[in-house]
Enzyme design. Structure first.
Site, PDB file in Angstrom:
ATOM      1  N   ASP A  17      42.077  28.630  31.399  1.00 58.22           N
ATOM      2  CA  ASP A  17      41.631  27.901  32.589  1.00 58.22           C
ATOM      3  C   ASP A  17      40.431  27.017  32.243  1.00 58.22           C
ATOM      4  O   ASP A  17      40.329  25.879  32.685  1.00 58.22           O
ATOM      5  CB  ASP A  17      41.267  28.897  33.702  1.00 58.22           C
ATOM      6  CG  ASP A  17      42.394  29.892  33.935  1.00 58.22           C
ATOM      7  OD1 ASP A  17      43.501  29.451  34.272  1.00 58.22           O
ATOM      8  OD2 ASP A  17      42.191  31.106  33.735  1.00 58.22           O
TER       9      ASP A  17
ATOM     10  N   HIS B 291      41.662  35.519  36.961  1.00 60.76           N
ATOM     11  CA  HIS B 291      42.659  34.600  36.392  1.00 60.76           C
ATOM     12  C   HIS B 291      43.861  34.601  37.345  1.00 60.76           C
ATOM     13  O   HIS B 291      44.852  35.295  37.125  1.00 60.76           O
ATOM     14  CB  HIS B 291      43.079  35.028  34.985  1.00 60.76           C
ATOM     15  CG  HIS B 291      44.272  34.242  34.508  1.00 60.76           C
ATOM     16  ND1 HIS B 291      44.209  32.918  34.181  1.00 60.76           N
ATOM     17  CD2 HIS B 291      45.567  34.589  34.354  1.00 60.76           C
ATOM     18  CE1 HIS B 291      45.400  32.483  33.853  1.00 60.76           C
ATOM     19  NE2 HIS B 291      46.251  33.473  33.947  1.00 60.76           N
TER      20      HIS B 291
HETATM   21  P1  NAI Z   1      57.018  37.007  27.348  1.00 63.97           P
HETATM   22  O1  NAI Z   1      57.808  37.618  28.440  1.00 63.97           O
HETATM   23  O2  NAI Z   1      57.593  35.921  26.513  1.00 63.97           O
HETATM   24  O3  NAI Z   1      56.530  38.149  26.348  1.00 63.97           O
HETATM   25  C1  NAI Z   1      56.004  39.361  26.781  1.00 63.97           C
HETATM   26  C2  NAI Z   1      56.366  40.406  25.756  1.00 63.97           C
HETATM   27  O4  NAI Z   1      55.688  41.599  26.110  1.00 63.97           O
HETATM   28  C3  NAI Z   1      57.869  40.720  25.698  1.00 63.97           C
HETATM   29  O5  NAI Z   1      58.328  40.649  24.366  1.00 63.97           O
HETATM   30  C4  NAI Z   1      57.924  42.152  26.243  1.00 63.97           C
HETATM   31  O6  NAI Z   1      58.975  42.911  25.685  1.00 63.97           O
HETATM   32  C5  NAI Z   1      56.555  42.665  25.814  1.00 63.97           C
HETATM   33  N1  NAI Z   1      56.140  43.884  26.494  1.00 63.97           N
HETATM   34  C6  NAI Z   1      56.397  44.293  27.754  1.00 63.97           C
HETATM   35  N2  NAI Z   1      55.884  45.516  27.974  1.00 63.97           N
HETATM   36  C7  NAI Z   1      55.271  45.893  26.834  1.00 63.97           C
HETATM   37  C8  NAI Z   1      54.572  47.053  26.441  1.00 63.97           C
HETATM   38  N3  NAI Z   1      54.414  48.076  27.266  1.00 63.97           N
HETATM   39  N4  NAI Z   1      54.078  47.107  25.194  1.00 63.97           N
HETATM   40  C9  NAI Z   1      54.244  46.085  24.337  1.00 63.97           C
HETATM   41  N5  NAI Z   1      54.922  44.961  24.642  1.00 63.97           N
HETATM   42  C10 NAI Z   1      55.417  44.860  25.885  1.00 63.97           C
HETATM   43  O7  NAI Z   1      55.664  36.528  28.043  1.00 63.97           O
HETATM   44  P2  NAI Z   1      54.526  35.556  27.494  1.00 63.97           P
HETATM   45  O8  NAI Z   1      54.801  34.153  27.933  1.00 63.97           O
HETATM   46  O9  NAI Z   1      54.270  35.824  26.058  1.00 63.97           O
HETATM   47  O10 NAI Z   1      53.283  36.035  28.387  1.00 63.97           O
HETATM   48  C11 NAI Z   1      52.734  37.331  28.212  1.00 63.97           C
HETATM   49  C12 NAI Z   1      51.751  37.643  29.323  1.00 63.97           C
HETATM   50  O11 NAI Z   1      50.648  36.743  29.302  1.00 63.97           O
HETATM   51  C13 NAI Z   1      52.335  37.534  30.741  1.00 63.97           C
HETATM   52  O12 NAI Z   1      51.846  38.635  31.498  1.00 63.97           O
HETATM   53  C14 NAI Z   1      51.740  36.247  31.268  1.00 63.97           C
HETATM   54  O13 NAI Z   1      51.667  36.247  32.677  1.00 63.97           O
HETATM   55  C15 NAI Z   1      50.377  36.307  30.621  1.00 63.97           C
HETATM   56  N6  NAI Z   1      49.645  35.032  30.551  1.00 63.97           N
HETATM   57  C16 NAI Z   1      48.287  35.078  30.731  1.00 63.97           C
HETATM   58  C17 NAI Z   1      47.524  33.947  30.635  1.00 63.97           C
HETATM   59  C18 NAI Z   1      46.052  34.002  30.834  1.00 63.97           C
HETATM   60  O14 NAI Z   1      45.443  32.919  30.845  1.00 63.97           O
HETATM   61  N7  NAI Z   1      45.398  35.146  30.973  1.00 63.97           N
HETATM   62  C19 NAI Z   1      48.144  32.651  30.345  1.00 63.97           C
HETATM   63  C20 NAI Z   1      49.567  32.701  30.133  1.00 63.97           C
HETATM   64  C21 NAI Z   1      50.281  33.874  30.240  1.00 63.97           C
END
Ligand code: NAI
Length: 333
Positions: free
Chosen positions: A159, A187
């Site tokens: 952000d 966030h």
């Molecule tokens: P994605 O869905 O591509 O990847 C998430 C991965 O986490 C998947 O491979 C899934 O199997 C794995 N996962 C789920 N539960 C798990 C567990 N208990 N232990 C280990 N791995 C687990 O999602 P992406 O795009 O990589 O985003 C990940 C997270 O980051 C989401 O929650 C998203 O909302 C968040 N995010 C946060 C931002 C921030 O600024 N704080 C910015 C963008 C995304």
């Protein structure tokens, strides 16, 4: 040669990790002379995908990368780690209530907090990226009592980077000429992007962004809206969420935590609130911080006008509600 440090990335088979792992392994966070052992954690259904990521990391032939350990077991993942990027989380599915999302994530971050408590180094630096990031960080820290609370943080750097980029574009200056733009609070869409303390480097001097821009209606209107809704705009256009920019921001966050901030420069991090600026205590709230010797300190003494105060209250109230909901889920389990 310097001894390798162990770094864990959770959600390692996901989108953000796909960019993040490469950046870390190239030395962009811990330095170009710091060898690394990467621990990659994901859930069992993703084990096959994880193998593909391991193959690609090997094929990158990265000199700093001594070993890669893919696993679906938190005990292995968190063993002796010095830094943790907690990216993996349960995504929001269609028709899912906020409470259900929080409930699923609270359980994940409870398990990971317990594993950090038992297996990680006591000075581990933990960055939570997975949403709801602030409250996930709070839960994780609560289940890791042997690790100082100051070692847990949530990411609002994306952000901040978005906000800084908007200001640079508006002023027509390079990104490096803008500093000290703040993200306050959660966030989420209640975050408060604030350029009021921002600085811009023009004609060899740092000046106030608000004075140079002289456009309060932009700073209190479209600027806030654009930053708050930027994630949704990326999804609408790319049909996938912001992954490259999230990975870059996670690197920026951990890089500055590890290496410190330059004098007079501050960055935004979700950290345990001590009540500064009238914010609720004991929530993970994004503040401007300065970092020295791997310790952050909330920047004090900034002027908060009535407009900013009302914005801080909105996002603080949301964090209080999230905390209370998370606690009620944990108590009923
Ligand atoms: P994605 O869905 O591509 O990847 C998430 C991965 O986490 C998947 O491979 C899934 O199997 C794995 N996962 C789920 N539960 C798990 C567990 N208990 N232990 C280990 N791995 C687990 O999602 P992406 O795009 O990589 O985003 C990940 C997270 O980051 C989401 O929650 C998203 O909302 C968040 N995010 C946060 C931002 C921030 O600024 N704080 C910015 C963008 C995304």
């Amino acid at each position: 040669m310097t001894e390798a440090i162990r770094v864990v990335v959770t959600g390692a088979a996901g989108q953000i990790a796909y960019s993040l792992l490469y950046m870390i392994a190239r030395g962009e966070v811990f330095g170009k002379d710091q060898p690394l052992i990467l621990h990659l954690l994901d859930i069992p259904p993703m084990a096959g995908v994880l193998e593909g990521v391991v193959m690609e990391l090997a094929d990158c032939a990265l000199p700093l990368l001594q070993e890669v350990i893919p696993t679906t077991d938190p005990k292995v993942a968190f063993k002796d780690v010095s830094a943790a990027f907690l990216v993996g989380a349960m995504p929001r599915k269609e028709g899912m209530e906020r409470k259900d999302l929080l409930s699923a994530n609270v359980k994940i971050f409870k398990v990971q907090g317990q594993a950090l408590n038992e297996f990680a180094k006591k000075d581990v630096k933990v960055l939570v990226v997975g949403n709801p990031a602030n409250t996930n960080a709070l839960v994780c820290a609560n289940y890791a009592p042997s690790i100082p609370k100051e070692n847990f943080s949530a990411m609002t750097r994306l952000d901040q980077n978005r906000a800084t980029s908007q200001i640079a574009a508006k002023l027509g200056v390079p990104i490096a000429a803008v500093s000290n733009i703040i993200i306050w609070g959660n966030h989420s869409s209640t975050q408060y992007p604030d350029a009021g303390q921002g600085k811009v480097f023009i004609n060899d001097v740092w000046k106030s962004v608000t004075e140079v821009l002289n456009d309060t209606s932009f700073l209190q209107g479209p600027f806030i809206d654009i930053v708050q809704k930027r994630g949704a705009a990326v999804i609408a256009s790319r049909k996938m969420s912001s992954a490259m920019s999230a990975a870059k921001s996670a690197c920026d966050h951990m890089h500055d935590w590890w290496n410190g901030t330059a004098p007079g420069k501050f960055v935004s991090m979700g950290v345990f609130s001590d009540g500064s600026y009238g914010t609720p205590k004991d929530v993970v709230f994004s503040f401007p911080v300065e970092i020295k010797n791997k310790q952050w300190k909330i920047v004090q003494g900034l002027t908060i006008d009535g407009f900013s105060k009302s914005k801080l209250d909105i996002t603080g109230n949301e964090l209080r509600e999230e905390r209370d909901e998370a606690l009620s889920v944990l108590e009923s389990n």
